[in-house]
Write an enzyme that holds these catalytic residues in place. Structure first.
Site, mmCIF file in Angstrom:
data_model
loop_
_atom_site.group_PDB
_atom_site.id
_atom_site.type_symbol
_atom_site.label_atom_id
_atom_site.label_comp_id
_atom_site.label_asym_id
_atom_site.label_seq_id
_atom_site.Cartn_x
_atom_site.Cartn_y
_atom_site.Cartn_z
ATOM 1 N N LEU A 24 0.877 -1.254 -0.097
ATOM 2 C CA LEU A 24 -0.021 0.010 -0.012
ATOM 3 C C LEU A 24 0.782 1.206 -0.016
ATOM 4 O O LEU A 24 1.878 1.251 0.807
ATOM 5 C CB LEU A 24 -0.720 -0.008 1.025
ATOM 6 C CG LEU A 24 -2.124 -0.897 1.206
ATOM 7 C CD1 LEU A 24 -2.759 -0.768 2.832
ATOM 8 C CD2 LEU A 24 -3.095 -0.391 0.060
ATOM 9 N N ASP A 25 0.488 2.442 -0.998
ATOM 10 C CA ASP A 25 1.567 3.234 -0.616
ATOM 11 C C ASP A 25 1.425 4.230 0.412
ATOM 12 O O ASP A 25 0.632 4.150 1.337
ATOM 13 C CB ASP A 25 1.205 4.353 -2.093
ATOM 14 C CG ASP A 25 -0.146 4.744 -1.825
ATOM 15 O OD1 ASP A 25 -0.480 5.536 -1.035
ATOM 16 O OD2 ASP A 25 -0.871 4.794 -3.121
ATOM 17 N N LYS A 26 2.492 4.815 0.488
ATOM 18 C CA LYS A 26 2.554 5.824 1.885
ATOM 19 C C LYS A 26 1.082 6.350 2.345
ATOM 20 O O LYS A 26 0.887 6.461 3.461
ATOM 21 C CB LYS A 26 3.638 6.683 1.734
ATOM 22 C CG LYS A 26 4.011 7.493 3.134
ATOM 23 C CD LYS A 26 5.232 8.333 2.895
ATOM 24 C CE LYS A 26 5.455 8.976 4.349
ATOM 25 N NZ LYS A 26 6.945 10.060 3.831
ATOM 26 N N ASP A 27 0.487 7.039 1.528
ATOM 27 C CA ASP A 27 -0.678 7.744 1.713
ATOM 28 C C ASP A 27 -1.848 6.914 1.815
ATOM 29 O O ASP A 27 -2.827 7.608 2.072
ATOM 30 C CB ASP A 27 -0.913 8.858 0.561
ATOM 31 C CG ASP A 27 0.303 9.898 0.481
ATOM 32 O OD1 ASP A 27 0.948 10.243 1.486
ATOM 33 O OD2 ASP A 27 0.674 10.382 -0.786
ATOM 34 N N SER A 28 -1.796 5.789 1.740
ATOM 35 C CA SER A 28 -2.906 4.877 1.806
ATOM 36 C C SER A 28 -3.101 4.036 3.124
ATOM 37 O O SER A 28 -1.745 3.994 3.837
ATOM 38 C CB SER A 28 -3.011 4.021 0.672
ATOM 39 O OG SER A 28 -2.991 4.459 -0.589
#
Length: 238
Positions: free
Chosen positions: A102-106
């Site tokens: 999952l990306d950092k902002d998710s």
């Protein structure tokens, strides 16, 4: 006589990375067997000294399967140079890795394990395993927006068209989407292609595994029943 296994599986079984990632490390000359650079397909036993970089590999005997609710800001990497890396954040007693980023902002559901073969099975796009997300966007959306998502979006940066998928409207700025592939920042790219912007993204399901009431930043063991159903649904044999 010691059982021999391929060195990529040996590394995967230690929870370092998937077999495919191990193959890449071998190709890059980062894996040594008894002090000599490993070659693709090489077999090793527990009596051999296997290292990846400066790390001595010791396969784990017990398999670990955890569900983790990743907070926003935590980075899916094992790189210790990243102060917010997911491995240090969880701080589990044995080495584990993530089955899908999952990306950092998710935020949301992640499966953490030392079962490298399971990671491989879940990450093969051709197997079309479902992952479900709740997405909040900046500007109001309608049924036409959902229709476009369902039928596939051409992503110019990646030069690919996404598979048809399940999507439904929750409210004017929120929708639910289920994907069977995982391009880099796929949902964000899809939304941007339709002239909008993601402001919140949470994964709530991986195949049969549900986020449920798991608190942000916490983890729990996958139950025996959940694991049995997961293996069955993805046709995984240990």
């Amino acid at each position: 006589m010691e059982e021999l296994v391929r060195v990529n599986k040996y590394i995967a079984d230690a929870g370092i990375c998937s077999r495919r990632a191990a193959d890449k490390l071998i190709e890059e000359g980062k894996v040594l067997v008894n002090g000599v650079k490993a070659v693709s397909g090489q077999k090793v036993s527990k009596a051999d000294s296997v290292t990846v970089g400066d790390t001595v590999i010791k396969p784990s005997e017990a398999k670990v399967y955890l569900l983790f609710n990743k907070p926003v800001g935590i980075v899916c990497t094992a790189d210790k140079k990243e102060k917010n890396n997911i491995i240090d954040y969880i701080g589990y007693k044995s080495r584990i890795m993530y089955a899908g980023r999952l990306d950092k902002d998710s935020e949301g559901l992640m499966l953490m394990t030392n079962d490298g073969d399971l990671i491989d099975a879940l990450m093969r796009a051709k197997n079309a395993h479902e992952k479900e997300y709740i997405v909040n966007v900046k500007r109001p959306i309608d049924k036409n927006f959902i229709y476009e998502l369902r039928n596939g979006i051409y992503l110019e940066e990646l030069d690919v068209t996404t598979r048809k998928c399940k999507a439904s409207l929750i409210d004017q700025k929120t929708f639910r989407i289920t994907l069977t592939e995982g391009y880099n920042r796929q949902i964000r790219r899809m939304v941007e292609s339709l002239g909008n912007e993601v402001v919140g993204l949470k994964r709530v399901r991986i195949v049969n595994l549900l986020l449920g009431e798991l608190a942000t930043g916490k983890y729990r063991n996958v139950t025996r029943e959940e694991l049995k159903k997961l293996f069955l649904e993805i046709d995984y044999r240990k």
